[in-house]
Design an enzyme around this catalytic site. Structure first.
Site, short mmCIF file in Angstrom:
data_model
loop_
_atom_site.label_atom_id
_atom_site.label_comp_id
_atom_site.label_asym_id
_atom_site.label_seq_id
_atom_site.Cartn_x
_atom_site.Cartn_y
_atom_site.Cartn_z
N GLU A 1 67.56 -50.07 -16.59
CA GLU A 1 67.34 -49.33 -17.83
C GLU A 1 67.28 -47.84 -17.52
O GLU A 1 66.99 -47.46 -16.37
CB GLU A 1 66.03 -49.78 -18.47
CG GLU A 1 64.81 -49.37 -17.65
CD GLU A 1 63.56 -50.19 -17.98
OE1 GLU A 1 63.43 -51.30 -17.42
OE2 GLU A 1 62.74 -49.71 -18.76
N LYS B 1 68.48 -42.31 -8.88
CA LYS B 1 68.59 -41.00 -9.52
C LYS B 1 70.05 -40.56 -9.68
O LYS B 1 70.89 -40.89 -8.86
CB LYS B 1 67.84 -39.93 -8.69
CG LYS B 1 66.37 -40.23 -8.45
CD LYS B 1 65.57 -40.26 -9.75
CE LYS B 1 65.16 -38.88 -10.20
NZ LYS B 1 64.00 -38.34 -9.50
N CYS C 1 61.23 -4.09 6.01
CA CYS C 1 60.54 -4.84 4.98
C CYS C 1 60.61 -4.09 3.65
O CYS C 1 60.23 -2.92 3.60
CB CYS C 1 59.08 -5.05 5.38
SG CYS C 1 58.08 -5.73 4.05
S1 IVH Z 1 58.53 -48.09 -14.85
C1 IVH Z 1 55.10 -48.88 -11.72
N1 IVH Z 1 60.52 -47.44 -16.40
O1 IVH Z 1 59.12 -42.58 -14.23
C2 IVH Z 1 56.14 -48.02 -12.31
N2 IVH Z 1 59.17 -45.70 -15.54
O2 IVH Z 1 58.63 -42.21 -11.33
C3 IVH Z 1 56.16 -48.07 -13.79
N3 IVH Z 1 59.84 -43.48 -16.30
O3 IVH Z 1 55.67 -42.26 -14.32
C4 IVH Z 1 57.15 -47.17 -14.34
N4 IVH Z 1 61.50 -44.12 -17.54
O4 IVH Z 1 56.88 -41.82 -16.48
C5 IVH Z 1 59.49 -46.99 -15.65
N5 IVH Z 1 62.29 -47.03 -17.81
C6 IVH Z 1 61.28 -46.58 -17.08
C7 IVH Z 1 60.97 -45.21 -16.99
C8 IVH Z 1 59.91 -44.81 -16.19
C9 IVH Z 1 60.80 -43.08 -17.11
C10 IVH Z 1 58.90 -42.56 -15.61
C11 IVH Z 1 57.46 -42.91 -15.80
C12 IVH Z 1 56.87 -42.97 -14.41
C13 IVH Z 1 57.91 -42.34 -13.59
C14 IVH Z 1 57.92 -42.96 -12.22
#
Ligand code: IVH
Length: 709
Positions: A123, A323, A428
């Site tokens: 996702e 990423k 400098c």
């Molecule tokens: S799952 C245990 N799903 O990414 C991890 N996080 O780097 C639970 N985020 O703090 C997070 N989209 O703010 C998850 N589809 C997504 C996300 C997501 C954005 C952010 C979230 C989290 C950060 C982690």
């Protein structure tokens, strides 16, 4: 007011600090019971200037920036909420291989048969801010930001204004306690519309949707949040009295039934290739989505497997964020400015024609050091195939996540005909002192960083130098810590360490007495002056350490103090070493434990007129206590010893260390000052010279007879 374009980094940092405080104060007056003390127009002007400076110096944006509205003043207004289940972060993958490895790791960890598929969801990773929503018996009772992951802020009132967030859950299978987590974001179109409105009203515009969403959610005035069209996607959960489904996919589907928005691009897949295909698909749609995303999140679907996989430090082993590559943009390098850092390092910064990279306007980029500009990497190998960067060049800029923008490449076909290679200053820019690149004596490598040698005279280094001077292992003056050091510098009271000791005397004649300044009173001022007087005599090694000479920490401070014993002897030796040759220099580099780099730094420091004048001024106020001889009852204490020829029972280094431990000075050459020569087999000219001068000569056995074993 100075043109923002003409500010130095230091001035910009100062102003941003002042503005952060000032704006926070006005915010407090406005939102609190007090009436505001400035007009809206004046307030807007403050914010506008703050934004302009931040745009010019994106690296200097403060964590308490008024634009981020996460200032301590604001922060403290929100109640804290401890997350019953910590809010964690995600590990990152940057390539398809990283993803394949992630899946391999999962399979290995779970001993998952090769012929059995392992379901994962994919996702979009939403670039917003995470929020935890707690429902009790189906009713929203609290909303908390992530904070540090353990404790967040209670923003319930603001969360209630977001229409995507159900106030009451509907549907079935709703446990008594439900904590749904997801991402608050601001749509791109809504962001643009908001900025157009701000601009039309002559107000400062926002930097990007993410920061705006964060600022909006953390407004003290809920009415302001209500006016911002914030949105929310649900994708995870925290504290639950029961978990009503067995998989990630089914849980998220249930969230939708309860009334949450879920991301339409979420999918369920069986293998790596499918995950990557979904990544490509999402990446292709990225620009046309109405919200910023910065990658794709993969999660093991089965909750039972998630449980088995568990966590590594602060991220789940069962999920990873793939990423997107850093975004790039093309722009023109309009100038190269040199900033002076705390240690005197000269850092080149690229000024760019403003360009949008990944939703952020970039007008600066780091250039690392002069080799980087010349196209040489840290390993000496050419970067950009050796193409240098010149003012006027068309360059490709990239920015990954929150990382400071960098320059990736230069387009030589667009290089102006009259352009010249950039000449890195050898002075400098802050103080005009020579700026040099050290040579590592052992490796022979030239340091990539050019440093200002101005020491205390350089304003940037001065403040840090004063902080170091008063630090715990240096002068350690009660009531004079980092905060006071900085304030004294800004008030013009202490421009270098020597000024500390004339403070009382100058204060007595001053119109603005210390006791009347911020943070001081009659008692604290008088206590401070007494504490300063207490340090008018101080151990020599502390004195040396306090000077903040590069490579001279506490250890080397002690070695130098023990070797030279008095400041007078030390200064004389430094004067005689200024050419880096001769007996005094030989003695210095021979001191056991003092490396070549430290020796050069010490000599350079005392040879520098500016630092020397500070030392001289200091010595008019302070008397360093001579170091005690290491071992005054040893027969060689205070003697100057030369080892020559080969030694059989110990290495030369060990011999030297032993002699020094016993309070002797070890020299590399024989002179009229030599008291004793220890000569082994093969001794040549030194032995001859010693005999000629009538110096006592013994062999290794004689040495042990003399000092014991
Ligand atoms: S799952 C245990 N799903 O990414 C991890 N996080 O780097 C639970 N985020 O703090 C997070 N989209 O703010 C998850 N589809 C997504 C996300 C997501 C954005 C952010 C979230 C989290 C950060 C982690």
């Amino acid at each position: 007011m100075k043109d923002v374009k003409k500010l130095t980094a230091e001035q910009a940092a100062d102003e941003l600090q002042r503005l952060a405080v000032e704006i926070a104060e006005h915010d407090a007056r406005y939102h609190g019971d007090d009436a505001p003390t400035i007009s809206d127009a004046d307030y807007d002007a403050l914010r506008k200037r703050n934004t302009a400076i931040e745009n010019q110096f994106p690296d200097l944006v403060r964590t308490d920036s008024p634009n981020l509205a996460v200032g301590s003043a604001v922060q403290s207004k929100f109640e804290k909420i401890t997350h019953p289940v910590p809010m964690l972060s995600l590990d990152n993958a940057f390539s398809d291989e990283d993803v394949a490895e992630f899946v391999e790791r999962l399979r290995r960890f779970l001993k998952w048969p090769a012929d059995q598929s392992l379901a994962l969801t994919a996702e979009p990773k939403i670039d917003g801010l995470s929020l935890a929503l707690r429902y009790e018996r189906g009713e929203l009772v609290s909303a908390a930001t992530r904070g540090d992951g353990a404790v967040g802020e209670n923003v319930t009132g603001n969360a209630r204004t977001i229409s995507d967030i159900p106030k009451v859950l509907r549907g079935k299978d709703i446990p008594d306690v439900v904590e749904v987590r997801g991402e608050v974001y601001l749509g791109k179109e809504d962001f643009l519309a908001l900025n157009q409105r701000m601009e039309a009203e002559g107000k400062p515009t926002y930097v990007n949707p993410r920061n705006t969403a964060a600022g909006s959610l953390r407004q003290l005035d809920t009415r302001i949040t209500a006016r911002r069209p914030l949105k929310f996607f649900a994708y995870a959960w925290g504290d639950m009295s029961a978990v009503p489904r067995g998989s990630q996919w089914e849980m998220v589907a249930l969230f939708e039934q309860w009334g949450f928005k879920i991301n339409p691009l979420m999918g369920l897949f069986d293998d790596v290739n499918q995950l990557i295909a979904q990544y490509r698909l999402i990446e292709a749609q990225r620009a046309s989505l109405d919200y910023d995303i910065d990658g794709v999140v993969y999660k093991v679907d089965q909750l039972a497997l998630q449980q088995r996989l568990g966590f590594v430090s602060r991220s789940p082993r069962w999920a990873i964020a793939h990423k997107f590559p850093a975004e790039t943009a093309t722009t023109v390098l309009t100038d190269i400015e040199i900033q002076v850092g705390r240690t005197g390092a000269l850092s080149p910064v690229a000024r760019l024609e403003p360009v949008t990279v990944g939703g952020v306007v970039v007008s600066n980029a780091t250039l690392h050091n002069e080799d980087y500009i010349a196209g040489i990497g840290s390993d000496g190998a050419p970067i950009r195939e050796g193409r240098d960067l010149r003012i006027g060049d068309t360059v490709q800029v990239y920015r990954a996540g929150d990382v400071i923008p960098k320059i990736l490449d230069v387009d030589l076909s667009k290089r102006p005909a009259e352009s010249k290679a950039f000449v890195f200053p050898e002075q400098c820019p802050a103080c005009g002192s020579a700026a040099v690149r050290d040579v590592n004596e052992t490796s022979g490598k030239v340091d990539s960083v050019r440093r200002c040698t101005g020491g205390f005279i350089c304003p940037t280094q001065a403040v840090e130098g004063i902080k170091h001077f008063v630090s715990r292992n240096a002068f350690d003056i009660d009531g004079l810590g980092e905060k006071q050091a900085e304030a004294f510098y800004n008030w013009g009271l202490v421009m270098n360490p020597a000024d500390i000791f004339t403070l009382r005397e100058r204060d007595a004649r001053s119109l603005t007495r210390l006791e009347n300044r911020d943070g001081f009173g009659k008692l604290s001022a008088s206590n401070l002056f007494d504490a300063i007087d207490d340090r008018r005599s101080i151990d020599l090694h502390r004195f040396i350490f306090a000077l903040g000479i590069r490579h001279v920490g506490e250890g080397n401070g002690k070695l130098l103090a023990r070797y030279y014993q008095t400041i007078e002897t030390l200064l004389k030796a430094m004067d005689n070493s200024s050419e880096f040759t001769g007996d005094a220099w030989d003695e210095l580099v021979n001191i056991d434990g003092i490396g070549a780099a430290a020796a050069r730094a010490v000599v350079g420091f005392f040879a520098d007129a500016n630092s020397r004048s500070v030392v001289d001024a200091l010595l008019e106020q302070v008397s360093p206590i001579p170091a005690e001889q290491a071992s005054s009852d040893s027969p060689v204490a205070g003697k100057t010893v030369v080892f020559t020829g080969s030694l059989e029972q110990m290495s030369r280094d060990e011999a030297k260390a032993m002699a020094e431990r016993l309070g002797a000075k070890v020299s590399g050459s024989v002179s009229g000052k030599t008291d004793l020569v220890v000569a082994g087999p093969g001794a040549g000219s030194k032995l001859k010279k010693a005999t000629g001068l009538g110096v006592d000569v013994i062999d290794e056995e004689g040495w042990f007879d003399l000092v014991g074993r």
